[in-house]
Motif scaffolding. Sequence first.
Motif, PDB file in Angstrom:
ATOM      1  N   PRO A   1       0.807  -1.225   0.000  1.00  0.00           N
ATOM      2  CA  PRO A   1       0.000   0.000   0.000  1.00  0.00           C
ATOM      3  C   PRO A   1       0.840   1.275   0.000  1.00  0.00           C
ATOM      4  CG  PRO A   1      -0.739  -1.554   1.690  1.00  0.00           C
ATOM      5  CD  PRO A   1       0.565  -2.069   1.187  1.00  0.00           C
ATOM      6  N   VAL A   2       0.301   2.281  -0.654  1.00  0.00           N
ATOM      7  CA  VAL A   2       0.787   3.655  -0.555  1.00  0.00           C
ATOM      8  C   VAL A   2      -0.378   4.488  -0.052  1.00  0.00           C
ATOM      9  CG1 VAL A   2       1.679   5.675  -1.768  1.00  0.00           C
ATOM     10  CG2 VAL A   2       2.443   3.389  -2.440  1.00  0.00           C
ATOM     11  N   VAL A   3      -0.179   5.214   1.038  1.00  0.00           N
ATOM     12  CA  VAL A   3      -1.271   5.951   1.674  1.00  0.00           C
ATOM     13  C   VAL A   3      -0.883   7.417   1.833  1.00  0.00           C
ATOM     14  CG1 VAL A   3      -2.509   6.281   3.854  1.00  0.00           C
ATOM     15  CG2 VAL A   3      -2.281   3.995   2.889  1.00  0.00           C
ATOM     16  N   ALA A   4      -1.738   8.298   1.351  1.00  0.00           N
ATOM     17  CA  ALA A   4      -1.587   9.733   1.592  1.00  0.00           C
ATOM     18  C   ALA A   4      -2.269  10.065   2.915  1.00  0.00           C
ATOM     19  CB  ALA A   4      -2.213  10.532   0.457  1.00  0.00           C
ATOM     20  N   ALA A   5      -1.513  10.597   3.860  1.00  0.00           N
ATOM     21  CA  ALA A   5      -2.044  10.893   5.200  1.00  0.00           C
ATOM     22  C   ALA A   5      -2.163  12.400   5.394  1.00  0.00           C
ATOM     23  CB  ALA A   5      -1.128  10.300   6.271  1.00  0.00           C
TER      24      ALA A   5
ATOM     25  N   GLY B   1      -1.269  -0.226  14.609  1.00  0.00           N
ATOM     26  CA  GLY B   1      -1.373  -1.015  13.393  1.00  0.00           C
ATOM     27  C   GLY B   1      -2.564  -0.699  12.519  1.00  0.00           C
ATOM     28  N   THR B   2      -3.012   0.560  12.522  1.00  0.00           N
ATOM     29  CA  THR B   2      -4.098   0.955  11.627  1.00  0.00           C
ATOM     30  C   THR B   2      -3.729   0.681  10.173  1.00  0.00           C
ATOM     31  OG1 THR B   2      -4.945   2.618  13.163  1.00  0.00           O
ATOM     32  CG2 THR B   2      -5.471   2.921  10.835  1.00  0.00           C
ATOM     33  N   LEU B   3      -2.449   0.885   9.842  1.00  0.00           N
ATOM     34  CA  LEU B   3      -1.937   0.606   8.504  1.00  0.00           C
ATOM     35  C   LEU B   3      -1.085  -0.657   8.529  1.00  0.00           C
ATOM     36  CD1 LEU B   3      -0.776   4.205   7.500  1.00  0.00           C
ATOM     37  CD2 LEU B   3      -2.970   3.119   6.979  1.00  0.00           C
ATOM     38  N   ALA B   4      -1.080  -1.389   7.427  1.00  0.00           N
ATOM     39  CA  ALA B   4      -0.239  -2.582   7.323  1.00  0.00           C
ATOM     40  C   ALA B   4       1.233  -2.184   7.457  1.00  0.00           C
ATOM     41  CB  ALA B   4      -0.481  -3.266   5.983  1.00  0.00           C
ATOM     42  N   PRO B   5       2.065  -3.067   8.015  1.00  0.00           N
ATOM     43  CA  PRO B   5       3.475  -2.714   8.255  1.00  0.00           C
ATOM     44  C   PRO B   5       4.245  -2.310   7.009  1.00  0.00           C
ATOM     45  CG  PRO B   5       2.882  -4.707   9.452  1.00  0.00           C
ATOM     46  CD  PRO B   5       1.732  -4.406   8.544  1.00  0.00           C
ATOM     47  N   ASP B   6       3.851  -2.820   5.825  1.00  0.00           N
ATOM     48  CA  ASP B   6       4.594  -2.498   4.600  1.00  0.00           C
ATOM     49  C   ASP B   6       4.039  -1.277   3.875  1.00  0.00           C
ATOM     50  OD1 ASP B   6       2.237  -3.756   3.903  1.00  0.00           O
ATOM     51  OD2 ASP B   6       3.112  -4.886   2.232  1.00  0.00           O
ATOM     52  N   THR B   7       3.147  -0.525   4.520  1.00  0.00           N
ATOM     53  CA  THR B   7       2.573   0.672   3.908  1.00  0.00           C
ATOM     54  C   THR B   7       3.625   1.765   3.759  1.00  0.00           C
ATOM     55  OG1 THR B   7       0.398   0.201   4.857  1.00  0.00           O
ATOM     56  CG2 THR B   7       0.810   2.460   4.141  1.00  0.00           C
ATOM     57  N   ARG B   8       3.659   2.379   2.588  1.00  0.00           N
ATOM     58  CA  ARG B   8       4.473   3.579   2.368  1.00  0.00           C
ATOM     59  C   ARG B   8       3.578   4.791   2.604  1.00  0.00           C
ATOM     60  NH1 ARG B   8       6.551   0.829  -2.113  1.00  0.00           N
ATOM     61  NH2 ARG B   8       4.372   0.385  -2.672  1.00  0.00           N
ATOM     62  N   VAL B   9       3.977   5.679   3.519  1.00  0.00           N
ATOM     63  CA  VAL B   9       3.137   6.799   3.936  1.00  0.00           C
ATOM     64  C   VAL B   9       3.639   8.094   3.298  1.00  0.00           C
ATOM     65  CG1 VAL B   9       2.237   8.123   5.884  1.00  0.00           C
ATOM     66  CG2 VAL B   9       2.660   5.665   6.133  1.00  0.00           C
ATOM     67  N   LEU B  10       2.740   8.789   2.610  1.00  0.00           N
ATOM     68  CA  LEU B  10       3.020  10.117   2.068  1.00  0.00           C
ATOM     69  C   LEU B  10       2.307  11.117   2.976  1.00  0.00           C
ATOM     70  CD1 LEU B  10       2.353   9.357  -1.724  1.00  0.00           C
ATOM     71  CD2 LEU B  10       4.475   9.055  -0.416  1.00  0.00           C
ATOM     72  N   SER B  11       3.023  11.675   3.925  1.00  0.00           N
ATOM     73  CA  SER B  11       2.436  12.541   4.943  1.00  0.00           C
ATOM     74  C   SER B  11       2.318  13.970   4.404  1.00  0.00           C
ATOM     75  CB  SER B  11       3.309  12.522   6.201  1.00  0.00           C
ATOM     76  OG  SER B  11       2.780  13.366   7.200  1.00  0.00           O
TER      77      SER B  11
ATOM     78  N   ALA C   1       6.127  10.716  13.313  1.00  0.00           N
ATOM     79  CA  ALA C   1       5.492   9.648  14.087  1.00  0.00           C
ATOM     80  C   ALA C   1       5.554   8.325  13.346  1.00  0.00           C
ATOM     81  CB  ALA C   1       4.040  10.012  14.391  1.00  0.00           C
ATOM     82  N   PHE C   2       5.250   8.336  12.060  1.00  0.00           N
ATOM     83  CA  PHE C   2       5.256   7.086  11.305  1.00  0.00           C
ATOM     84  C   PHE C   2       6.663   6.509  11.185  1.00  0.00           C
ATOM     85  CE2 PHE C   2       1.187   8.905   9.806  1.00  0.00           C
ATOM     86  CZ  PHE C   2       0.371   7.834  10.148  1.00  0.00           C
ATOM     87  N   VAL C   3       7.651   7.363  10.961  1.00  0.00           N
ATOM     88  CA  VAL C   3       9.039   6.890  10.903  1.00  0.00           C
ATOM     89  C   VAL C   3       9.448   6.280  12.238  1.00  0.00           C
ATOM     90  CG1 VAL C   3      11.440   7.650  10.726  1.00  0.00           C
ATOM     91  CG2 VAL C   3       9.773   8.428   9.044  1.00  0.00           C
ATOM     92  N   ALA C   4       9.056   6.906  13.335  1.00  0.00           N
ATOM     93  CA  ALA C   4       9.429   6.422  14.665  1.00  0.00           C
ATOM     94  C   ALA C   4       8.891   5.026  14.938  1.00  0.00           C
ATOM     95  CB  ALA C   4       8.941   7.389  15.743  1.00  0.00           C
ATOM     96  N   TYR C   5       7.766   4.673  14.317  1.00  0.00           N
ATOM     97  CA  TYR C   5       7.174   3.355  14.531  1.00  0.00           C
ATOM     98  C   TYR C   5       7.467   2.384  13.385  1.00  0.00           C
ATOM     99  CZ  TYR C   5       4.823   4.968  18.711  1.00  0.00           C
ATOM    100  OH  TYR C   5       4.569   5.448  19.981  1.00  0.00           O
TER     101      TYR C   5
END
Length: 361
Positions: free
Chosen positions: A63-67, A209-219, A279-283
Amino acid sequence: MADRTTERRWLEQLTSLPTAPGHEGRVMDWARSWAGRRSDLSARGDRHGNLVITQKGRKSKSPVVAAAHTDHPGFIVEAVDRRRVEVGFRGGVRAPYFESARVELFDSGDGAHRGRLVEYDPESGSGVVRLDRAGELAPGDIGRFAFQGRAEGKGEIHAPAHDDLAGVAAALAALDRARARPGLRHFGVLLTRAEEVGFVGAIAAARSGTLAPDTRVLSIECSRSFADSPIGGGPIIRVGDASSVFDHALTNLITGAVRADGLRHQRKLMAGGSCEATAFVAYGYAAAGLCLPLGNYHNMGNLDQVEQGNGEAVPKPEVVSIDDYHGLVDLLLVAAEGVDGDSGLRERIERRFESESWILE
């Protein structure tokens, strides 16, 4: 798929909605309604009230997710005694902006009640609003600064809350376009709560774990514009903030894809504050930062002059460039495609070594 006129209308609608940390219901309802009109999308809330919107069907890629966050600094009604309303304020606004400020408070039926802030304690964030006339307000209702007029410059959009409702609009517009591209079925959106009090909604999503561990986040953020990050200069690839540097491999992939596409953009650190990518990088998530350069950050007009001690602290609508907004939508899609590519950095460095290593002999 919507055209740019419709995407601009979404921006104008969302950025006019009242919202505050912990009280983001109007924005979340708008997003749920938007998703509900599209049969190929699925919307689900996590146990913290964040909202995830994804495309239905099987995906062949991670997944790629725009946050983007759905709150903005604002007032919370705590008690009402006829025209006297006790309020608390959540979010980062400098104390001079509260002095006798005009305020509008919204009841549960979206009725607006105007008044003036007659008391305010910057230490506790508590104050008293004297309404122009008695209204049907109750504890838990929310409010914001009221502005005198809304004059706009050419190519600008002025609104009560671009930060980060413009990010919400851009994320949804990109998702709407992605629906027509089979190769982007893995692209989705995460809308978070309570960013303005320490991005606790994003922290909750990351740690639970709202997002799958392999999700790429575009914050996505709207970040205060400076001389080297001008409004109208293009959307910004944000390499880090005041707390961290974001995922370098993901950031390099996005940068390479955007440059190859020829999309107008800026690449900056933007270290004036911290954002949800940290936050996402930290986790343990791979997260990159994207932002719109923003004027009148957190509704603080004349902020540069105020900080220098020679300006009037006047609350004003926030400002973004419409071209930057449309550019951010384009950038999100290029980024979503580019994160599965190869930045070519290692190859370029190898070629450099092969051509110049003779000097070490």
